[in-house]
Design a protein around this motif. Sequence first.
Motif, mmCIF file in Angstrom:
data_model
loop_
_atom_site.group_PDB
_atom_site.id
_atom_site.type_symbol
_atom_site.label_atom_id
_atom_site.label_comp_id
_atom_site.label_asym_id
_atom_site.label_seq_id
_atom_site.Cartn_x
_atom_site.Cartn_y
_atom_site.Cartn_z
ATOM 1 N N GLY A 108 10.162 -2.131 11.017
ATOM 2 C CA GLY A 108 8.994 -1.725 11.201
ATOM 3 C C GLY A 108 7.853 -1.577 10.812
ATOM 4 O O GLY A 108 6.848 -1.999 11.084
ATOM 5 N N PHE A 109 8.087 -0.622 8.998
ATOM 6 C CA PHE A 109 6.760 -0.930 7.917
ATOM 7 C C PHE A 109 6.314 -2.137 8.271
ATOM 8 O O PHE A 109 5.407 -2.754 7.643
ATOM 9 N N GLN A 110 7.863 -3.025 8.086
ATOM 10 C CA GLN A 110 6.919 -4.433 7.669
ATOM 11 C C GLN A 110 6.115 -5.075 8.747
ATOM 12 O O GLN A 110 4.905 -5.412 8.434
ATOM 13 N N HIS A 111 6.628 -4.986 10.243
ATOM 14 C CA HIS A 111 5.643 -5.535 11.450
ATOM 15 C C HIS A 111 3.701 -4.932 11.065
ATOM 16 O O HIS A 111 3.339 -5.216 11.516
ATOM 17 N N CYS A 112 4.273 -3.716 10.630
ATOM 18 C CA CYS A 112 3.173 -2.811 10.525
ATOM 19 C C CYS A 112 2.049 -3.441 9.636
ATOM 20 O O CYS A 112 0.609 -4.165 10.000
ATOM 21 N N VAL A 113 2.254 -4.531 7.968
ATOM 22 C CA VAL A 113 2.107 -4.875 7.158
ATOM 23 C C VAL A 113 1.286 -6.158 7.487
ATOM 24 O O VAL A 113 0.957 -6.201 6.949
ATOM 25 N N VAL A 114 1.622 -6.727 8.373
ATOM 26 C CA VAL A 114 1.542 -8.292 8.856
ATOM 27 C C VAL A 114 0.988 -7.952 9.786
ATOM 28 O O VAL A 114 -0.303 -8.760 9.937
ATOM 29 N N ALA A 115 1.082 -6.958 10.545
ATOM 30 C CA ALA A 115 -0.057 -7.139 11.946
ATOM 31 C C ALA A 115 -0.694 -6.353 11.216
ATOM 32 O O ALA A 115 -2.803 -6.733 11.716
ATOM 33 N N LEU A 116 -1.506 -5.674 10.190
ATOM 34 C CA LEU A 116 -3.000 -5.178 10.007
ATOM 35 C C LEU A 116 -3.441 -5.878 7.928
ATOM 36 O O LEU A 116 -4.050 -6.161 7.943
ATOM 37 N N ARG A 117 -2.392 -7.343 8.437
ATOM 38 C CA ARG A 117 -2.684 -7.917 6.658
ATOM 39 C C ARG A 117 -3.059 -7.733 5.887
ATOM 40 O O ARG A 117 -4.232 -7.534 5.021
ATOM 41 N N LYS A 126 12.214 3.539 13.376
ATOM 42 C CA LYS A 126 12.461 3.955 11.681
ATOM 43 C C LYS A 126 14.026 4.936 11.656
ATOM 44 O O LYS A 126 13.938 5.204 12.371
ATOM 45 N N PRO A 127 14.234 4.412 10.470
ATOM 46 C CA PRO A 127 13.702 4.038 8.906
ATOM 47 C C PRO A 127 14.029 2.718 8.734
ATOM 48 O O PRO A 127 13.717 2.184 7.227
ATOM 49 N N ASP A 128 14.745 1.728 10.275
ATOM 50 C CA ASP A 128 14.418 0.212 9.635
ATOM 51 C C ASP A 128 13.614 0.126 8.861
ATOM 52 O O ASP A 128 11.777 -0.159 9.976
ATOM 53 N N PRO A 129 13.682 -0.730 8.026
ATOM 54 C CA PRO A 129 12.342 -1.801 6.983
ATOM 55 C C PRO A 129 11.922 -2.698 7.837
ATOM 56 O O PRO A 129 9.990 -2.931 7.842
ATOM 57 N N ALA A 133 -1.621 -5.095 2.612
ATOM 58 C CA ALA A 133 -0.354 -4.755 1.489
ATOM 59 C C ALA A 133 0.205 -3.242 1.711
ATOM 60 O O ALA A 133 -0.644 -2.186 1.522
ATOM 61 N N PRO A 134 1.889 -3.005 1.129
ATOM 62 C CA PRO A 134 2.540 -2.084 1.496
ATOM 63 C C PRO A 134 1.824 -0.580 0.733
ATOM 64 O O PRO A 134 1.158 -0.280 1.088
ATOM 65 N N ALA A 135 1.139 -1.158 -0.175
ATOM 66 C CA ALA A 135 0.822 -0.123 -1.281
ATOM 67 C C ALA A 135 -1.661 -0.092 -0.696
ATOM 68 O O ALA A 135 -1.522 1.066 -0.895
ATOM 69 N N ASP A 136 -1.656 -0.872 0.713
ATOM 70 C CA ASP A 136 -2.288 0.049 1.412
ATOM 71 C C ASP A 136 -2.784 1.008 2.189
ATOM 72 O O ASP A 136 -3.183 1.338 2.552
ATOM 73 N N PHE A 137 -0.847 1.644 2.926
ATOM 74 C CA PHE A 137 -0.886 2.079 3.640
ATOM 75 C C PHE A 137 -0.778 3.467 2.916
ATOM 76 O O PHE A 137 0.109 3.689 1.768
ATOM 77 N N ALA A 153 11.679 4.995 3.191
ATOM 78 C CA ALA A 153 12.074 4.167 4.091
ATOM 79 C C ALA A 153 10.935 3.526 3.365
ATOM 80 O O ALA A 153 10.685 2.784 3.001
ATOM 81 N N ALA A 154 9.135 4.704 3.473
ATOM 82 C CA ALA A 154 8.290 3.638 3.883
ATOM 83 C C ALA A 154 7.505 3.529 2.176
ATOM 84 O O ALA A 154 7.438 2.368 1.917
#
Length: 203
Positions: free
Chosen positions: A151-160, A146-149, A162-166, A178-179
């Motif tokens: 890292g956040f994208q990794h979590c979005v993909v891993a948890l299947r 972080k704040p590299d995007p 959408a960003p708005a779910d976080f 950044a998130a």
Amino acid sequence: MAPDRRRIVLFDLFGVIARHQRPGALEKMAARCHTSLDAFTTAYWTHRPPYDAGRHTASAYWTHVLHALSRPADAGTIEELRLTDIDSWSRVDDRMVAYVWTLRDRARVALLSNIPADHTDAFLAAQSWLHDLDHVAFSGKIGAAKPDPAGFQHCVVALRAAPADFLFVDDREENVRAARAIGMNGHVFDGQDDLAAAVDAWL
């Protein structure tokens, strides 16, 4: 109302669930290097980003630090500094760990932390509760800090998801920004009571 299992509370680790570096640790490592605290602190943090992001090994990181201080980078010194450093970041806030645990009945709970790979191994071995979270992402393992995007994208993909779910929770405003920039909700951590209110409102 039934819990919305699509919702995910994504936590930072240090400064939120875990405590910041143990007081006196930098002084101890500076003394081991026979250098001033200011000089050591500068070298320690200047060379940290690629270590956190998994691009440098512990040996490479400490070699850079020691060379910046004009000190020999022998294996014994490196290992002593490495272990002291890991110990300095080993404390958790038990009250926050308990709070995180209670959230698991209401949402998915995950972790995104800037922490080198060897620190990750030690932390996972010592903190068994981490294994019960829905996902844990450590910068030294995923190759993005972080704040590299990424890292956040990794979590979005891993948890299947959408960003708005976080809802991302971090004590550093630049990481929360950044998130939000990739579409996550964000909360700047300033204590458990404010966090609980924010989480309750979001869930």
